[in-house]
Design an enzyme around this catalytic site. Structure first.
Site, mmCIF file in Angstrom:
data_model
loop_
_atom_site.group_PDB
_atom_site.id
_atom_site.type_symbol
_atom_site.label_atom_id
_atom_site.label_comp_id
_atom_site.label_asym_id
_atom_site.label_seq_id
_atom_site.Cartn_x
_atom_site.Cartn_y
_atom_site.Cartn_z
ATOM 1 N N THR A 41 0.818 -1.218 0.000
ATOM 2 C CA THR A 41 0.000 0.000 0.000
ATOM 3 C C THR A 41 0.851 1.266 0.000
ATOM 4 O O THR A 41 0.336 2.369 -0.136
ATOM 5 C CB THR A 41 -0.933 0.025 1.230
ATOM 6 O OG1 THR A 41 -0.149 -0.193 2.401
ATOM 7 C CG2 THR A 41 -1.978 -1.075 1.128
ATOM 8 N N HIS A 46 7.204 0.675 7.540
ATOM 9 C CA HIS A 46 7.480 1.543 8.690
ATOM 10 C C HIS A 46 7.688 0.644 9.910
ATOM 11 O O HIS A 46 7.583 -0.587 9.817
ATOM 12 C CB HIS A 46 6.358 2.562 8.910
ATOM 13 C CG HIS A 46 4.979 1.954 9.013
ATOM 14 N ND1 HIS A 46 4.577 1.191 10.093
ATOM 15 C CD2 HIS A 46 3.926 1.984 8.157
ATOM 16 C CE1 HIS A 46 3.336 0.793 9.917
ATOM 17 N NE2 HIS A 46 2.913 1.246 8.753
ATOM 18 N N HIS A 49 5.517 -2.318 10.845
ATOM 19 C CA HIS A 49 5.715 -3.594 10.153
ATOM 20 C C HIS A 49 6.754 -4.460 10.854
ATOM 21 O O HIS A 49 6.763 -5.685 10.685
ATOM 22 C CB HIS A 49 6.164 -3.359 8.704
ATOM 23 C CG HIS A 49 5.101 -2.758 7.832
ATOM 24 N ND1 HIS A 49 5.161 -1.459 7.362
ATOM 25 C CD2 HIS A 49 3.946 -3.279 7.344
ATOM 26 C CE1 HIS A 49 4.098 -1.209 6.627
ATOM 27 N NE2 HIS A 49 3.342 -2.284 6.601
ATOM 28 N N LYS A 83 -8.897 -0.374 10.028
ATOM 29 C CA LYS A 83 -9.407 0.805 9.325
ATOM 30 C C LYS A 83 -10.886 1.009 9.652
ATOM 31 O O LYS A 83 -11.648 0.056 9.750
ATOM 32 C CB LYS A 83 -9.247 0.638 7.803
ATOM 33 C CG LYS A 83 -7.805 0.583 7.329
ATOM 34 C CD LYS A 83 -7.148 1.941 7.462
ATOM 35 C CE LYS A 83 -5.698 1.906 7.019
ATOM 36 N NZ LYS A 83 -5.026 3.194 7.179
ATOM 37 N N ARG A 87 -10.429 1.788 2.123
ATOM 38 C CA ARG A 87 -9.157 2.218 1.565
ATOM 39 C C ARG A 87 -9.371 2.747 0.150
ATOM 40 O O ARG A 87 -10.270 2.289 -0.557
ATOM 41 C CB ARG A 87 -8.165 1.047 1.505
ATOM 42 C CG ARG A 87 -7.690 0.555 2.861
ATOM 43 C CD ARG A 87 -6.735 -0.607 2.682
ATOM 44 N NE ARG A 87 -6.301 -1.167 3.959
ATOM 45 C CZ ARG A 87 -5.228 -0.792 4.628
ATOM 46 N NH1 ARG A 87 -4.462 0.167 4.143
ATOM 47 N NH2 ARG A 87 -4.893 -1.351 5.769
ATOM 48 N N GLN A 170 -7.241 -13.916 1.845
ATOM 49 C CA GLN A 170 -6.104 -14.228 2.719
ATOM 50 C C GLN A 170 -6.114 -15.709 3.097
ATOM 51 O O GLN A 170 -5.058 -16.331 3.235
ATOM 52 C CB GLN A 170 -6.118 -13.345 3.974
ATOM 53 C CG GLN A 170 -4.867 -13.513 4.829
ATOM 54 C CD GLN A 170 -4.703 -12.436 5.882
ATOM 55 O OE1 GLN A 170 -5.058 -11.283 5.657
ATOM 56 N NE2 GLN A 170 -4.173 -12.809 7.029
ATOM 57 N N ASP A 191 -4.759 -7.706 15.133
ATOM 58 C CA ASP A 191 -5.960 -7.471 14.332
ATOM 59 C C ASP A 191 -6.132 -8.487 13.199
ATOM 60 O O ASP A 191 -7.129 -8.460 12.480
ATOM 61 C CB ASP A 191 -5.954 -6.047 13.758
ATOM 62 C CG ASP A 191 -4.757 -5.766 12.854
ATOM 63 O OD1 ASP A 191 -3.862 -6.621 12.764
ATOM 64 O OD2 ASP A 191 -4.722 -4.683 12.244
ATOM 65 N N LYS A 228 -0.473 4.616 20.711
ATOM 66 C CA LYS A 228 -0.009 3.554 19.828
ATOM 67 C C LYS A 228 1.478 3.705 19.542
ATOM 68 O O LYS A 228 1.957 4.790 19.241
ATOM 69 C CB LYS A 228 -0.809 3.591 18.523
ATOM 70 C CG LYS A 228 -0.627 2.356 17.653
ATOM 71 C CD LYS A 228 -1.569 2.384 16.473
ATOM 72 C CE LYS A 228 -1.385 1.148 15.605
ATOM 73 N NZ LYS A 228 -2.287 1.143 14.437
ATOM 74 N N LYS A 231 4.143 5.883 16.234
ATOM 75 C CA LYS A 231 3.742 7.175 15.688
ATOM 76 C C LYS A 231 4.479 8.288 16.428
ATOM 77 O O LYS A 231 4.701 8.221 17.630
ATOM 78 C CB LYS A 231 2.233 7.388 15.844
ATOM 79 C CG LYS A 231 1.394 6.405 15.031
ATOM 80 C CD LYS A 231 1.523 6.659 13.544
ATOM 81 C CE LYS A 231 0.603 5.748 12.744
ATOM 82 N NZ LYS A 231 0.737 5.931 11.302
ATOM 83 N N THR A 232 4.867 9.319 15.694
ATOM 84 C CA THR A 232 5.483 10.492 16.299
ATOM 85 C C THR A 232 4.698 11.715 15.865
ATOM 86 O O THR A 232 3.788 11.616 15.041
ATOM 87 C CB THR A 232 6.947 10.649 15.849
ATOM 88 O OG1 THR A 232 6.959 10.963 14.437
ATOM 89 C CG2 THR A 232 7.742 9.373 16.085
#
Length: 417
Positions: A41, A46, A49, A83, A87, A170, A191, A228, A231-232
């Site tokens: 995607t 990041h 992952h 989500k 998407r 999947q 998830d 979470k 994230k920054t």
């Protein structure tokens, strides 16, 4: 063989497992193949992952065979997991370009020995609509699908049929890998539990109830403050050095909270139990030294970017802390000063006072003269006290940059154009 399940338990890396005792027995008896999927995607992974990939890497180091599925097929559909809205569909050209970038990143993490990358487009694209409905759709109960968390959480706001069918696709992946790649275990984030159990159910229906397949999910990674992980304020922390420099990457880990650092050492490094427990003791007794954070930053940066990136990141950190920037290379300046206020300047020489005002580093000539006279201005590591000083923008750093420090901590970067 290494007791991988015991190691994962100590590292707090297990959330849910399908038949934990059976998986433990199997992994102690033989080398298995296991897989994790990632949809293309974006053009870079990041640090989120890294959460499943660290577990995959541990299996690899314990002698097992990791398989990564790049979702060239599922990426064209969109995973509803995590989500709260649909998407945006990507073009197939975007998917292909992203796939190439991700493949290169994963080969850097896993090498090319005892590791396989596959693309589910290779088998999903060959399915006709009728085959899909007859061979697979008939085996999935809609009521069961609706009760899966990834679907149930979206029912109020709505979910398209396209994303609703994601768990079937999947599941087909797991079945295909079981049949043709001898994959017996799928791992994923917390998830992904619904998708993983759907896959094992499909295999048991198609291949028999005695088929030995397993699923394992990793706990949701939250920071001590409840937010979470990963994230920054500036957004995601990327593995692509063009999007997050190795210096910024190193700093992210170096700045972790004392309450989180030991857990991250267990999860994101390959240090052994004895060393991690020794670092945990340092956190408790000498937290001001931040030895655990520095070790964490070194280990994760080395894993993602290599040993030289650690050397450069620590060199930049030392220079910025001491104010002695003269030893930095132009490339290190690109890394270390990305978030510093910057301005473009010409290569022409200029009076220091006028130049400081023109670049808006100083608000007025009066303030500029005062700061220069008081020794508050350093240029390229040299303190300037003469208001008549003539600044040459090309004098250092390959003629590309001028670094100004005002006071003890405020840095400015001038890019010579």
């Amino acid at each position: 063989m290494t007791d991988i399940m015991a190691d994962l338990t100590w590292r707090e890396a297990i959330n849910q497992v399908i038949d934990e005792d059976g998986l433990k027995e199997l992994t102690q008896k033989k080398s298995i193949s296991l897989y994790c999927g990632v949809d293309p995607t974006g053009s870079s992974l990041h640090i989120g992952h890294l959460i499943p990939f660290m577990v995959l890497k541990r299996f690899q180091l314990a002698g097992h065979h990791p398989v990564i599925v790049i979702g060239g097929g599922t990426g064209a559909i969109g995973d509803p997991s995590g989500k709260n809205s649909e998407r945006v569909l990507q073009t197939m050209d975007q998917v292909q370009a992203n796939k190439e970038h991700l493949t290169a990143q994963m080969e850097k993490l896993f090498g090319t020995e005892n590791f396989t990358i596959v693309d589910n487009y290779d088998w999903l694209s060959k399915l006709s609509l009728l085959d899909f409905l007859r061979d697979y759709g008939k085996l999935f109960n809609v009521n069961t699908m609706l009760n899966k968390e990834i679907v149930a959480s979206r029912l109020e706001v709505g979910i398209s049929y396209t994303e609703f069918t994601y768990q079937i696709l999947q599941s087909i992946d797991f079945l295909h890998l079981y049949k043709y790649n001898d994959v017996q275990l799928q791992i994923g984030g917390a998830d992904q539990w619904g998708n993983i159990t759907a896959g094992t159910d499909l295999i048991h229906r198609q291949e028999g109830a005695d088929a030995k397949v397993f699923g394992l999910t990793i706990p949701l990674m939250l920071k001590a403050d409840g937010t979470k992980f990963g994230k920054t304020a500036g957004g995601a922390v990327w593995l692509d050095p063009e999007r997050t420099t190795p210096y910024e990457f190193y700093q992210f880990w170096l700045n972790q909270d004392d309450r989180d650092v030991v857990r991250y050492l267990k999860y994101f490094t390959f240090l052994d139990r004895a060393e991690i427990e020794a670092l945990a003791e340092k956190v408790a007794t000498e937290p001001e030294k931040r030895e655990a954070q520095r070790r964490l930053a070194q280990e994760v940066t080395k894993f993602v970017h290599g040993e030289q990136a650690v050397v450069e990141a620590e060199h930049i950190s030392k220079a910025l802390f001491s104010g002695d920037v003269t030893a930095l290379t132009a490339e290190e300046i690109e890394q270390g000063f990305r978030d510093v206020p910057s301005v473009d300047v010409t290569a022409e020489k200029a009076n220091i006072v006028q130049w400081l005002v023109d670049t808006k580093i100083e608000p007025s000539k009066r303030q500029a003269r005062e700061d220069v006279t008081n020794g508050a201005i350093t240029v390229n590591g040299e303190r300037i006290r003469d208001v008549e000083f003539e600044l040459d923008p090309t004098a250092a750093f390959d003629g590309r940059f001028v670094i100004v420090r005002r006071g003890k901590k405020r840095y400015f970067l001038a890019r010579v154009k």
